[in-house]
Design a protein around this motif. Structure first.
Motif, PDB file in Angstrom:
ATOM      1  N   ARG A 135       0.729  -1.135  -0.144  1.00 38.13           N
ATOM      2  CA  ARG A 135       0.091  -0.147  -0.234  1.00 38.13           C
ATOM      3  C   ARG A 135       0.766   1.193  -0.039  1.00 38.13           C
ATOM      4  O   ARG A 135       0.616   2.306  -0.695  1.00 38.13           O
TER       5      ARG A 135
ATOM      6  N   ALA B   9       2.527   1.990  -3.372  1.00 38.22           N
ATOM      7  CA  ALA B   9       1.508   2.388  -4.440  1.00 38.22           C
ATOM      8  C   ALA B   9       0.962   3.580  -4.190  1.00 38.22           C
ATOM      9  O   ALA B   9       0.660   4.392  -5.164  1.00 38.22           O
ATOM     10  N   GLU B  10       1.201   4.434  -3.084  1.00 39.10           N
ATOM     11  CA  GLU B  10       0.666   5.715  -2.502  1.00 39.10           C
ATOM     12  C   GLU B  10       1.689   6.425  -1.910  1.00 39.10           C
ATOM     13  O   GLU B  10       1.583   6.847  -0.831  1.00 39.10           O
TER      14      GLU B  10
END
Length: 211
Positions: A175, A178-179
Motif C-alpha cells: 500500500r 502504491a501511494e
C-alpha cells in the motif's frame, strides 16, 4: 488555523509502537496550537467500541473472514459519520490509530479478502474520506511479536500465527509503495525518540495548507 482540519492515521503491525508514537505526536501537534481529536479503530464511538469488543474477543474463534471484514466497516462507517467528518469540517485535526489501510492489510493481506471487495466497502462506508497523511510504522514481525509478548493475554487477532502477520506487513508495504504521496514509512526499529522525530518531520507539510 482555519478551514478544514487534517486527517493523520497511524498504521503498523503488532508491537510496532503506535501507542507510544501517538502520545508523542499528540503532544507535538498540540504544542503547535492544533485543536486535535484522537480516535481509534475499531472503535471510537459507542457503537464502534461494542463492535471492537466482538472483533477482539478470543472466544469468537469461529468468526469467518467475511464477518470480520463487515464488522470492521460497520464500526468505520459510524466513526466517519459520527466523529471524523464533523471534527474535520469544524477545523479540528484528527489523529487516528488505524483506519481503512488496516483492512487492506489485516482482512486483505492477512485473511485473503479480495482487494476489490474492500475497495467497494471503502467507497460505500467511508463516504470518500481519506487520510491526508498515513504514518506506517514498519518492523519485522519477529521483533514486533517479541515486543508485544509482555502485554498480557493476546486478543483474537494478536493470537494469529506469524504467517498471518507476515502477510499483513507485506500488504502494508505494498500500500505504501502504491501511494507514496500519502504514506510515510518509518523504521519502527529505531528508538522511540527517533521514530517521533521522523513522524514530526513527515507532518510539517500539513501546516499552513488547511483548505
Amino acid at each position: 488555523m482555519t478551514g478544514r482540519g487534517r486527517f493523520i492515521t497511524l498504521e503498523g503491525g503488532e508491537g510496532a509502537g503506535k501507542s507510544t508514537l501517538l502520545a508523542g505526536l499528540r503532544a507535538h501537534l498540540e504544542s503547535r496550537g492544533v485543536d486535535l481529536l484522537l480516535a481509534r479503530e475499531p472503535g471510537g464511538t459507542g457503537l464502534g467500541e461494542r463492535v471492537r469488543g466482538i472483533l477482539l474477543d478470543p472466544a469468537q474463534r469461529a468468526m469467518c473472514a467475511e464477518s470480520e471484514l463487515l464488522l470492521m466497516f460497520a464500526s468505520r462507517a459510524q466513526l466517519v459519520r459520527e466523529t471524523l467528518e464533523p471534527a474535520l469540517a469544524a477545523g479540528r485535526w484528527v489523529l487516528c490509530d488505524r483506519y481503512v489501510d488496516a483492512s487492506y492489510a489485516y482482512q486483505g493481506g492477512g485473511r485473503g479478502q479480495p482487494a476489490e471487495r474492500i475497495a467497494a466497502l471503502e467507497q460505500w462506508a467511508c463516504a470518500g474520506l481519506k487520510s491526508d497523511l498515513t504514518l506506517l510504522l514498519d518492523l519485522p514481525v519477529a521483533d514486533g511479536r517479541a515486543r508485544a509478548a509482555g502485554r498480557g493475554e493476546a486478543d483474537r487477532i494478536e493470537a494469529e500465527a506469524d504467517g498471518f502477520f507476515e502477510r499483513v506487513r507485506a500488504a502494508y508495504r505494498a500500500r505504501a509503495a502504491a501511494e507514496p504521496q500519502r504514506f510515510r514509512v518509518i523504521d519502527a526499529g529505531q528508538s522511540p525518540e527517533a521514530v517521533l522525530r521522523d513522524a514530526i518531520a513527515a507532518t510539517t507539510h500539513l501546516f499552513g495548507t488547511a483548505a
